[in-house]
Design a protein around this motif. Structure first.
Motif, PDB file in Angstrom:
ATOM      1  N   LEU A  61       0.826  -1.209   0.000  1.00  0.00           N
ATOM      2  CA  LEU A  61       0.000   0.000   0.000  1.00  0.00           C
ATOM      3  C   LEU A  61       0.865   1.266   0.000  1.00  0.00           C
ATOM      4  N   VAL A  62       1.935   1.231   0.780  1.00  0.00           N
ATOM      5  CA  VAL A  62       2.876   2.357   0.817  1.00  0.00           C
ATOM      6  C   VAL A  62       3.528   2.528  -0.560  1.00  0.00           C
ATOM      7  N   ARG A  63       3.901   1.410  -1.167  1.00  0.00           N
ATOM      8  CA  ARG A  63       4.574   1.460  -2.476  1.00  0.00           C
ATOM      9  C   ARG A  63       3.636   2.027  -3.550  1.00  0.00           C
ATOM     10  N   ILE A  64       2.391   1.562  -3.579  1.00  0.00           N
ATOM     11  CA  ILE A  64       1.420   2.050  -4.568  1.00  0.00           C
ATOM     12  C   ILE A  64       1.226   3.562  -4.415  1.00  0.00           C
ATOM     13  N   ASN A  65       1.018   4.001  -3.178  1.00  0.00           N
ATOM     14  CA  ASN A  65       0.828   5.442  -2.927  1.00  0.00           C
ATOM     15  C   ASN A  65       2.062   6.237  -3.297  1.00  0.00           C
ATOM     16  N   SER A  66       3.245   5.673  -3.045  1.00  0.00           N
ATOM     17  CA  SER A  66       4.493   6.376  -3.360  1.00  0.00           C
ATOM     18  C   SER A  66       4.662   6.584  -4.856  1.00  0.00           C
ATOM     19  N   TYR A  67       4.172   5.642  -5.638  1.00  0.00           N
ATOM     20  CA  TYR A  67       4.248   5.805  -7.093  1.00  0.00           C
ATOM     21  C   TYR A  67       3.225   6.827  -7.602  1.00  0.00           C
ATOM     22  N   VAL A  69       2.064   9.574  -5.749  1.00  0.00           N
ATOM     23  CA  VAL A  69       2.233  10.916  -5.180  1.00  0.00           C
ATOM     24  C   VAL A  69       2.906  11.899  -6.145  1.00  0.00           C
ATOM     25  N   PRO A  70       4.085  11.580  -6.722  1.00  0.00           N
ATOM     26  CA  PRO A  70       4.731  12.591  -7.588  1.00  0.00           C
ATOM     27  C   PRO A  70       3.891  13.052  -8.786  1.00  0.00           C
ATOM     28  N   PRO A  71       3.274  12.132  -9.558  1.00  0.00           N
ATOM     29  CA  PRO A  71       2.472  12.633 -10.681  1.00  0.00           C
ATOM     30  C   PRO A  71       1.258  13.445 -10.227  1.00  0.00           C
ATOM     31  N   VAL A  72       0.638  13.032  -9.126  1.00  0.00           N
ATOM     32  CA  VAL A  72      -0.512  13.793  -8.613  1.00  0.00           C
ATOM     33  C   VAL A  72      -0.062  15.183  -8.184  1.00  0.00           C
ATOM     34  N   GLU A  73       1.052  15.264  -7.456  1.00  0.00           N
ATOM     35  CA  GLU A  73       1.571  16.577  -7.038  1.00  0.00           C
ATOM     36  C   GLU A  73       1.877  17.460  -8.245  1.00  0.00           C
ATOM     37  N   LEU A  74       2.494  16.873  -9.246  1.00  0.00           N
ATOM     38  CA  LEU A  74       2.845  17.627 -10.453  1.00  0.00           C
ATOM     39  C   LEU A  74       1.598  18.151 -11.161  1.00  0.00           C
ATOM     40  N   ILE A  75       0.615  17.291 -11.337  1.00  0.00           N
ATOM     41  CA  ILE A  75      -0.608  17.673 -12.054  1.00  0.00           C
ATOM     42  C   ILE A  75      -1.404  18.719 -11.289  1.00  0.00           C
ATOM     43  N   VAL A  76      -1.642  18.484  -9.994  1.00  0.00           N
ATOM     44  CA  VAL A  76      -2.423  19.473  -9.238  1.00  0.00           C
ATOM     45  C   VAL A  76      -1.650  20.785  -9.118  1.00  0.00           C
ATOM     46  N   GLY A  77      -0.326  20.699  -9.067  1.00  0.00           N
ATOM     47  CA  GLY A  77       0.487  21.915  -9.020  1.00  0.00           C
ATOM     48  C   GLY A  77       0.286  22.780 -10.253  1.00  0.00           C
ATOM     49  N   VAL A  78       0.290  22.151 -11.416  1.00  0.00           N
ATOM     50  CA  VAL A  78       0.062  22.887 -12.670  1.00  0.00           C
ATOM     51  C   VAL A  78      -1.354  23.462 -12.692  1.00  0.00           C
ATOM     52  N   LEU A  79      -2.348  22.637 -12.359  1.00  0.00           N
ATOM     53  CA  LEU A  79      -3.744  23.078 -12.404  1.00  0.00           C
ATOM     54  C   LEU A  79      -4.011  24.233 -11.443  1.00  0.00           C
TER      55      LEU A  79
END
Length: 183
Positions: A61-67, A69-79
């Motif tokens: 579960l930690v591994r799935i979330n870790s993969y 987090v970065p794309p979600v942060e990047l996308i929401v950051g741009v939006l």
């Protein structure tokens, strides 16, 4: 005796500018978190798995979330920075922060947990004050849509006007069959 009182009020344009600057500040922050991790997601995931080894979360579960987090942060950051789909991006960011908060509190990292509260407050302000989001792509799109809708409404109004006039003329012609005014 008269008192001189100065009344202080918030000007909507100033609040909108403050909203814009706060939105950009938090958007750039999330974008840079995501951007700095996006090219090394496996390394970020391994580091996170090690950090949360003593937590009650299973490793998968930690591994799935870790993969994720970065794309979600990047996308929401741009939006959020651009003010595009702002409300949705803020809600997704809130959900992300809740997941991250679960992780840091599970290992009792209270320093990170406290820092995350400040992010929560900023996200709350942005989400609650979304009506001040007038310097954004969302507002620009909404204005364009309203203009398009009002233009279509005006065109429909013209059609109805002529259609109604046609029927008025027809009714009058039936009542006054020898009248040449309407020909």
């Amino acid at each position: 005796m008269t008192e001189n009182r100065t009344y202080i009020s918030l000007k909507p344009k100033d609040v909108a500018i403050a909203y814009l600057l706060l939105r950009i500040l938090i958007g750039v922050n999330y974008f840079n978190y995501g951007f700095s991790r996006i090219f090394n997601i496996p390394g970020f995931a391994e580091e996170t798995v090690k950090e949360l080894a003593d937590s009650y979360f299973p490793e998968f579960l930690v591994r799935i979330n870790s993969y994720l987090v970065p794309p979600v942060e990047l996308i929401v950051g741009v939006l959020i920075t651009l003010g595009f789909a702002t409300r949705s991006a803020l809600i997704v960011t809130f959900a992300l922060m809740i997941i991250l908060k679960l992780g840091v509190t599970s290992i009792q990292n209270w320093g990170a947990a406290t820092s995350m509260l400040s992010y929560g407050i900023v996200l709350f302000i942005l989400l609650a004050g979304n009506s001040f989001n007038i310097y954004s792509l969302d507002h620009w799109r909404k204005k364009r849509q309203n203009l398009a809708d009002s233009g279509a409404g005006r065109q429909q109004g013209r059609v109805n006007f002529f259609k109604n006039n046609f029927w008025i003329k027809r009714r009058l012609q039936h009542r006054l069959p020898n009248h040449n005014t309407f020909k």
